[in-house]
Design an enzyme around this catalytic site. Structure first.
Site, PDB file in Angstrom:
ATOM      1  N   PRO A   9       0.800  -1.224   0.000  1.00 21.94           N
ATOM      2  CA  PRO A   9       0.000   0.000   0.000  1.00 21.94           C
ATOM      3  C   PRO A   9       0.835   1.279   0.000  1.00 21.94           C
ATOM      4  CG  PRO A   9      -0.138  -1.131   2.118  1.00 21.94           C
ATOM      5  CD  PRO A   9       0.523  -2.067   1.167  1.00 21.94           C
ATOM      6  N   ASN A  10       0.310   2.244  -0.738  1.00 20.64           N
ATOM      7  CA  ASN A  10       0.869   3.601  -0.845  1.00 20.64           C
ATOM      8  C   ASN A  10       2.162   3.691  -1.661  1.00 20.64           C
ATOM      9  OD1 ASN A  10      -1.122   5.076   0.702  1.00 20.64           O
ATOM     10  ND2 ASN A  10      -0.373   3.912   2.460  1.00 20.64           N
ATOM     11  N   ARG A  17       5.524  11.028  -1.918  1.00 21.98           N
ATOM     12  CA  ARG A  17       5.742  10.762  -0.489  1.00 21.98           C
ATOM     13  C   ARG A  17       7.047  11.425  -0.039  1.00 21.98           C
ATOM     14  NH1 ARG A  17       4.477   4.586   0.996  1.00 21.98           N
ATOM     15  NH2 ARG A  17       4.375   5.534   3.083  1.00 21.98           N
ATOM     16  N   TYR A  22      11.750   8.164   1.356  1.00 26.62           N
ATOM     17  CA  TYR A  22      11.448   7.300   0.212  1.00 26.62           C
ATOM     18  C   TYR A  22      12.152   7.701  -1.082  1.00 26.62           C
ATOM     19  CZ  TYR A  22       7.824   6.019   3.553  1.00 26.62           C
ATOM     20  OH  TYR A  22       7.175   5.614   4.684  1.00 26.62           O
ATOM     21  N   ASN A  69       7.956  -5.551  -0.948  1.00 27.90           N
ATOM     22  CA  ASN A  69       7.921  -4.420  -0.034  1.00 27.90           C
ATOM     23  C   ASN A  69       6.473  -4.330   0.447  1.00 27.90           C
ATOM     24  OD1 ASN A  69       7.804  -2.054   1.350  1.00 27.90           O
ATOM     25  ND2 ASN A  69       8.897  -0.837  -0.180  1.00 27.90           N
ATOM     26  N   ALA A  72       3.209  -0.596   4.812  1.00 28.66           N
ATOM     27  CA  ALA A  72       2.766  -0.583   6.209  1.00 28.66           C
ATOM     28  C   ALA A  72       2.282  -1.950   6.684  1.00 28.66           C
ATOM     29  CB  ALA A  72       1.662   0.454   6.381  1.00 28.66           C
ATOM     30  N   GLU A  93      12.697  -9.420   1.473  1.00 28.74           N
ATOM     31  CA  GLU A  93      11.924  -8.245   1.896  1.00 28.74           C
ATOM     32  C   GLU A  93      12.739  -6.984   1.604  1.00 28.74           C
ATOM     33  OE1 GLU A  93      12.217  -8.024   6.106  1.00 28.74           O
ATOM     34  OE2 GLU A  93      10.841  -6.336   6.281  1.00 28.74           O
ATOM     35  N   HIS A  95      12.710  -2.513   1.875  1.00 27.53           N
ATOM     36  CA  HIS A  95      12.123  -1.223   2.270  1.00 27.53           C
ATOM     37  C   HIS A  95      13.026  -0.109   1.767  1.00 27.53           C
ATOM     38  CE1 HIS A  95       9.287  -3.243   4.869  1.00 27.53           C
ATOM     39  NE2 HIS A  95      10.302  -3.998   5.252  1.00 27.53           N
ATOM     40  N   ARG A 102      13.110   4.651  12.608  1.00 21.59           N
ATOM     41  CA  ARG A 102      11.995   5.603  12.499  1.00 21.59           C
ATOM     42  C   ARG A 102      11.106   5.434  13.737  1.00 21.59           C
ATOM     43  NH1 ARG A 102       9.420   5.192   6.649  1.00 21.59           N
ATOM     44  NH2 ARG A 102       8.295   6.985   7.503  1.00 21.59           N
TER      45      ARG A 102
HETATM   46  C1  DQA Z   1       8.176   1.151   3.641  1.00 16.40           C
HETATM   47  C2  DQA Z   1       8.254   1.440   5.148  1.00 16.40           C
HETATM   48  C3  DQA Z   1       6.890   1.310   5.797  1.00 16.40           C
HETATM   49  O1  DQA Z   1       6.993   1.569   7.180  1.00 16.40           O
HETATM   50  C4  DQA Z   1       5.921   2.296   5.190  1.00 16.40           C
HETATM   51  O2  DQA Z   1       4.640   2.128   5.752  1.00 16.40           O
HETATM   52  C5  DQA Z   1       5.876   2.222   3.708  1.00 16.40           C
HETATM   53  C6  DQA Z   1       7.104   1.988   2.959  1.00 16.40           C
HETATM   54  C7  DQA Z   1       9.514   1.467   2.947  1.00 16.40           C
HETATM   55  O3  DQA Z   1       9.678   1.055   1.801  1.00 16.40           O
HETATM   56  O4  DQA Z   1      10.376   2.130   3.524  1.00 16.40           O
HETATM   57  O5  DQA Z   1       4.825   2.440   3.101  1.00 16.40           O
HETATM   58  O6  DQA Z   1       7.904  -0.213   3.453  1.00 16.40           O
END
Ligand code: DQA
Length: 141
Positions: A9-10, A17, A22, A69, A72, A93, A95, A102
């Site tokens: 998501p997102n 963002r 990011y 990835n 959240a 995985e 990120h 954080r």
């Molecule tokens: C994320 C880190 C997560 O905490 C966050 O909610 C994201 C992106 C990252 O790629 O740093 O949406 O996975």
């Protein structure tokens, strides 16, 4: 070699963002960079803002390895964790940000124990390193 890349998501909002966490690349930029940097790899890209859709995709996956990835959902989803645990694939995985430096709630990570390796905190480089790691591992099988 076929590698599936799941963006949670997102991540479709990358570019809008916070660049501090990011970076400034969009999701398409990241996918194009991977295709540019790993010409030998056939990528299957999937992005969803929905937990169930991500689980369905994991369950039906036909690939040699997976980069995920979970966004959240990393910090909340036992369901995605269970789906990952069930499939017998090489799983990594990723990120963009360093989730361990954080907010405290981002330190909770439900997926880290069911993947083979984690890469984080290096923006696009996290994806690059994950893919390089998979290519190296698969070539030595
Ligand atoms: C994320 C880190 C997560 O905490 C966050 O909610 C994201 C992106 C990252 O790629 O740093 O949406 O996975």
């Amino acid at each position: 070699m076929k590698i599936a890349v799941i963006h949670g998501p997102n991540l479709n909002m990358l570019g809008k963002r916070d660049p501090k966490h990011y970076g400034s690349l969009t999701l398409s930029d990241i996918e194009n960079n991977l295709k540019r940097d790993f010409k030998e790899v056939e990528f299957i890209f999937f992005q969803s803002n929905h937990e169930g859709a991500i689980i369905d995709f994991i369950q039906n996956l036909k690939a040699d390895a997976l980069i995920i990835n979970p966004g959240a959902y990393t910090h909340t989803s036992i369901a995605i964790r269970d789906a990952l645990e069930t499939i017998e694939l090489f799983k990594v995985e990723v990120h963009l940000s360093n989730i361990y430096e954080r907010e405290d709630f981002r330190k909770i990570n439900y997926v880290k124990d069911v993947v083979n390796q984690s890469f984080y905190g290096k923006k696009y480089e996290s994806y690059y390193e994950a893919c390089q790691y998979i290519v190296d591992k698969m070539m030595n099988l």
